[in-house]
Design a protein around this motif. Structure first.
Motif, short mmCIF file in Angstrom:
data_model
loop_
_atom_site.label_atom_id
_atom_site.label_comp_id
_atom_site.label_asym_id
_atom_site.label_seq_id
_atom_site.Cartn_x
_atom_site.Cartn_y
_atom_site.Cartn_z
N ALA A 214 0.85 -1.19 0.00
CA ALA A 214 0.00 0.00 0.00
C ALA A 214 0.88 1.23 0.00
O ALA A 214 2.09 1.14 0.16
CB ALA A 214 -0.86 -0.03 1.25
N PRO A 215 0.30 2.41 -0.19
CA PRO A 215 1.10 3.62 -0.05
C PRO A 215 1.68 3.70 1.36
O PRO A 215 1.27 2.98 2.25
CB PRO A 215 0.09 4.75 -0.27
CG PRO A 215 -1.20 4.14 -0.55
CD PRO A 215 -1.06 2.66 -0.58
N HIS A 216 2.64 4.60 1.49
CA HIS A 216 3.25 4.80 2.80
C HIS A 216 2.16 5.15 3.80
O HIS A 216 1.46 6.12 3.64
CB HIS A 216 4.27 5.91 2.71
CG HIS A 216 5.28 5.67 1.64
ND1 HIS A 216 6.42 4.96 1.84
CD2 HIS A 216 5.28 6.02 0.35
CE1 HIS A 216 7.10 4.89 0.72
NE2 HIS A 216 6.43 5.52 -0.21
N ALA A 217 2.01 4.36 4.81
CA ALA A 217 0.85 4.49 5.69
C ALA A 217 1.11 5.48 6.81
O ALA A 217 2.24 5.67 7.26
CB ALA A 217 0.52 3.13 6.27
N MET A 218 0.07 6.13 7.27
CA MET A 218 0.14 6.85 8.53
C MET A 218 0.19 5.79 9.61
O MET A 218 -0.45 4.76 9.51
CB MET A 218 -1.11 7.70 8.72
CG MET A 218 -1.30 8.81 7.71
SD MET A 218 -0.11 10.15 7.88
CE MET A 218 -0.91 11.13 9.14
N SER A 219 0.94 6.01 10.64
CA SER A 219 1.04 4.96 11.64
C SER A 219 1.22 5.54 13.02
O SER A 219 1.50 6.72 13.18
CB SER A 219 2.23 4.06 11.33
OG SER A 219 3.40 4.71 11.77
N ALA A 220 1.08 4.69 13.99
CA ALA A 220 1.43 5.09 15.34
C ALA A 220 2.94 5.32 15.38
O ALA A 220 3.70 4.66 14.68
CB ALA A 220 1.06 3.99 16.32
N ALA A 221 3.38 6.28 16.19
CA ALA A 221 4.80 6.61 16.21
C ALA A 221 5.63 5.44 16.74
O ALA A 221 5.29 4.82 17.73
CB ALA A 221 5.02 7.83 17.08
N GLY A 222 6.69 5.14 16.04
CA GLY A 222 7.61 4.12 16.50
C GLY A 222 8.87 4.79 17.00
O GLY A 222 8.89 5.98 17.28
N GLY A 223 9.95 4.05 17.12
CA GLY A 223 11.18 4.61 17.63
C GLY A 223 12.04 5.17 16.51
O GLY A 223 12.05 4.65 15.41
N SER A 224 12.75 6.27 16.80
CA SER A 224 13.59 6.84 15.76
C SER A 224 14.91 6.07 15.68
O SER A 224 15.35 5.45 16.65
CB SER A 224 13.86 8.31 16.06
OG SER A 224 14.78 8.43 17.12
N TYR A 225 15.49 6.07 14.51
CA TYR A 225 16.76 5.40 14.32
C TYR A 225 17.59 6.19 13.34
O TYR A 225 17.07 6.94 12.52
CB TYR A 225 16.56 3.96 13.83
CG TYR A 225 15.91 3.84 12.47
CD1 TYR A 225 14.54 3.93 12.33
CD2 TYR A 225 16.69 3.64 11.32
CE1 TYR A 225 13.94 3.82 11.08
CE2 TYR A 225 16.10 3.54 10.07
CZ TYR A 225 14.72 3.62 9.95
OH TYR A 225 14.14 3.52 8.72
N LEU A 226 18.91 6.04 13.44
CA LEU A 226 19.83 6.82 12.62
C LEU A 226 20.58 5.90 11.68
O LEU A 226 21.07 4.84 12.08
CB LEU A 226 20.83 7.55 13.52
CG LEU A 226 21.73 8.56 12.81
CD1 LEU A 226 20.97 9.86 12.55
CD2 LEU A 226 22.99 8.85 13.62
#
Lengths: 300, 448
Positions: B273-285
């Motif tokens: 599917a298109p890039h979904a809106m989602s619940a926030a996950g953890g950021s990564y670098l």
């Protein structure tokens, strides 16, 4: 005039004012054509001594207000704000030269001109309403007067240096309007189409790259866009003989210079032949009128 | 009412299509940092639909003129997975060799023309060249050697033409590669000298807290292939990317944000599917700091020695010091290129046959700026039905905003001009693609 390596950059405004002022502008693009200027490693510092680089965000945070003697413009117009910005840049520029396929022919992003842009937005973004865009990607010449168009995806560094030198000297650039075939001949490359039966757009494609692809045993894929007065119907007949169907010929003319009039016509002919996206032909016609009105190279 | 202010760091002059930073502050705390990216959307994932599987590499290379090889090789890895062909031996070594050229070219551009001026108080690499010619002139030479390598293998440095599904159009001759040995030895020396020089610069305190994510390949400093690994123990194949990473759209940017999905993972291959809106996950670098943290032990000996000599030890969490990591990676790329050339024998065929098939393929490689993921689905004749591309900058956007928040919070007593300059530096540390607009920010304060 030349400045020595030890000269303080802020020491002599009168010296700076005496040098021609160069600006480099970015619209929708990949940055590759601007990078071609930075890739002139041997010429970059001498050039920076000859001209005042008054606006070039990729290279410098120091900017100088217009007017500019020469503006190089990379990228195509895809937003309302950019349509306005290019007008302001034109007004501030004595000479304006487009660099690359995006600025000259709308670029790969002009494929949206053949599609429903709302569908494109929905394919990439979950909430399309957050994103502002026009339904077309258009070349700079569709919006303002252009003094010279340098073709290529990306442009060739030798041609870029010739264009800069020519405009700074007040002459027309010596840029061949011949096809890639002439460069293969000069380079001594065996014709990939004749010798190997490899489909090649060289016969209709603008020279300038140095005929790289055939030298790497690959058919030209037309990234420099159409040469002056190309005979695309004759080439399409040859491509068909080599086994390409209408869908494939339509695709090869719809890449990085899809909105260039000669390639647009060739892809439309292929579509009418029963190939790609026949349902899109209405959109093509509209865009063709927009672009051809401004482009003297239009195939009549 | 608490005392609050709104700091906007808008584009300098007429810089639509670039970036802008908005920071909201109240009671000495940063409530919000938003990096707006105005780069006009170009819709690559949409325009790839209906194109041939053989076109993905050349089309996606036009996403970025600075790292076209990354796009080409991620696309080819995904398409070759669909076709069921393995590119190995000398054909694979040549891909790594081409990629080494791009790392040198792209890192040299960032180190000498974009990043170093910050440390030495100059507006541009050109000004830097006048003030410090002994540093910048060899830097341009180093950059040129990277471009020369790319041109020899790929035909040209920007959007090279030689890579194809199954291998190459033409494999270089032994003699052609031999001509690169001298220049690459010189490149390794310049990179090492530059590492020594930049290690002596003054580095502000800063520390990123994000999880590091990079490709990992046992025995090699991963570039063009590997499994996706994290500093928290993640270890997955490219095909499982979608079950562990989520992209979401935010209202203030045309670049999608990526986050590491909270456990448990989504079902594998769930939505095309298109890039979904989602619940926030953890950021990564992703990028040099992440690669160095996860893979330093696999660096070429010359690069390992350079890192040790200049006091660089994994994990390095200060983004200001990423300039040293880039220099070490250039030492590695030059040394690795020399090793590949030394081992090279001309392959019998430049490519293995690759027939179209229906299927889904995943490709992931290490662009100079970090992990670059491609996914395609094709039908039986190789027509692309769906494409998904996750660029390093969208993955780094969230940790970059977090980094900015931390730096601003610690620097609120700075004069506004200095604060703006500090913010610009924080952004450039991560070499985002929008850093093409070097020094693209000025400060405007709206006191609430």
């Amino acid at each position: 005039m030349r400045t020595s390596a030890s000269t303080s950059p802020s020491a002599s405004p009168s010296t700076a004012a005496a040098r021609p002022r160069l600006a480099v502008w970015k619209f929708a693009s990949c940055d590759g054509c601007q990078l071609t200027l930075l890739n002139c490693e041997d010429e970059l510092l001498p050039l920076a001594a000859e001209v005042e680089i008054a606006y070039f965000l990729e290279a410098s945070s120091a900017t100088v207000a217009g007017p500019y003697d020469l503006s190089l413009v990379e990228g195509s117009v895809t937003t309302q704000a950019d349509a306005q910005r290019i007008g302001e840049i034109r007004a501030a520029s004595r000479r304006l030269v487009t660099i690359g396929a995006c600025a000259t022919a709308g670029g790969i992003q002009a494929l949206r001109n053949f599609a429903d842009v709302d569908g494109y937005l929905a394919a990439v973004y979950a909430t399309p309403a957050y994103v502002s865009t026009l339904s077309t990607s258009t070349p700079i010449s569709a919006h303002v007067r252009v003094d010279f168009e340098l073709q290529g995806c990306p442009i060739d560094s030798r041609q870029l240096l010739e264009v800069i030198s020519a405009f700074l000297a007040g002459r027309r650039p010596a840029i061949s309007s011949a096809s890639v075939c002439t460069e293969c001949k000069r380079r001594g490359t065996v014709c990939v189409m004749v010798a190997h039966g490899t489909p090649c757009l060289g016969p209709v494609t603008h020279a300038g790259c140095g005929a790289i692809c055939p030298a790497w045993h690959r058919g030209c894929y037309g990234c420099f866009g159409p040469m002056e007065s190309p005979n695309t119907p004759a080439l399409v007949r040859e491509l068909t003989v080599l086994g390409m169907d209408d869908r494939e010929t339509g695709r090869v003319f719809r890449t990085f210079n899809a909105a260039a009039p000669a390639f647009l016509a060739a892809s439309r002919d292929a579509a009418e032949g029963g190939g790609i996206h026949a349902e899109d032909t209405d959109a093509e016609d509209t865009d063709a009128e927009d672009t051809q009105a401004e482009d003297t190279h239009a195939e009549q | 009412m608490p005392s609050s202010r709104r700091i906007t760091v808008p584009p300098l002059t007429r810089v639509e299509g670039e970036g802008r930073l908005l920071i909201r502050v109240s009671d000495g705390r940063v409530d919000e940092t938003r990096l707006n990216i105005f780069e006009p959307p170009r819709f690559f994932e949409a325009l790839l639909r209906g194109r041939a599987y053989t076109e993905a590499a050349d089309i996606t290379s036009r996403i970025c003129g600075i790292c076209p090889v990354a796009y080409q090789l991620s696309a080819l890895a995904a398409i070759e997975q669909i076709c069921g062909v393995g590119v190995d031996g000398q054909l694979a070594a040549l891909r790594r060799l081409l990629y080494c050229g791009e790392w040198i070219e792209s890192h040299a551009l960032h180190v000498f023309l974009l990043h170093l001026p910050d440390f030495l108080g100059c507006d541009s690499g050109l000004e830097l060249a006048r003030e410090h010619p002994a540093v910048v002139r060899p830097g341009l030479e180093l950059k040129k050697i990277g471009n020369t390598l790319m041109t020899l293998i790929g035909g040209r440095a920007v959007h090279p033409v030689n890579a194809r599904v199954g291998g190459w159009y033409r494999a270089p001759t032994r003699g052609e590669l031999d001509r690169l040995v001298g220049p690459l030895e010189r490149a390794r020396d310049i990179a090492r000298d530059t590492a020594r020089f930049v290690a002596g610069l003054d580095f502000p305190d800063d520390e990123v807290g994000a999880v590091f994510v990079a490709l990992r390949q046992s025995g090699q400093y991963a570039i063009e292939r590997g499994r996706i690994a994290s500093s928290e123990g993640l270890d997955i194949a490219a095909a499982d990317y979608d079950s562990h990473f989520v992209e979401e759209q935010v209202p203030w940017s045309t670049a999608l944000h990526s986050t590491l999905a909270p456990l448990p993972p989504l079902p594998p291959h769930a939505p095309l599917a298109p890039h979904a809106m989602s619940a926030a996950g953890g950021s990564y670098l992703v990028g040099p700091l992440a690669r160095f943290a996860l893979n330093a032990r696999w660096l070429a000996p010359a690069a390992r020695e350079t890192a040790a000599e200049v006091g660089l030890r994994p994990p390095e969490r200060n983004p200001f010091r990423s300039i040293i990591v880039r220099c070490v990676e250039m030492v590695h790329a030059a040394d690795e290129a020399l090793r590949i050339i030394g081992d090279y024998t001309e392959p019998a065929f430049p490519a293995v046959p690759a027939r179209p098939r229906a299927g889904i393929g995943h490709g992931v490689t290490e662009a100079p700026r970090g992990l670059l993921y491609h996914r395609y689905s094709t039908d039986r004749d190789g027509t692309i039905l769906d494409a998904k591309i996750v660029a390093p900058t969208s993955q780094n956007q969230r940790p970059l905003e977090e980094d900015l928040r931390d730096v601003v919070e610690r620097s609120l007593d700075l004069p506004e001009a200095d604060l703006a300059r500090r913010c610009e530096r924080v952004i450039r540390n991560h070499d985002p693609c929008i850093s093409c607009a070097t020094h693209f920010l000025t400060l405007d304060i709206d006191r609430g």
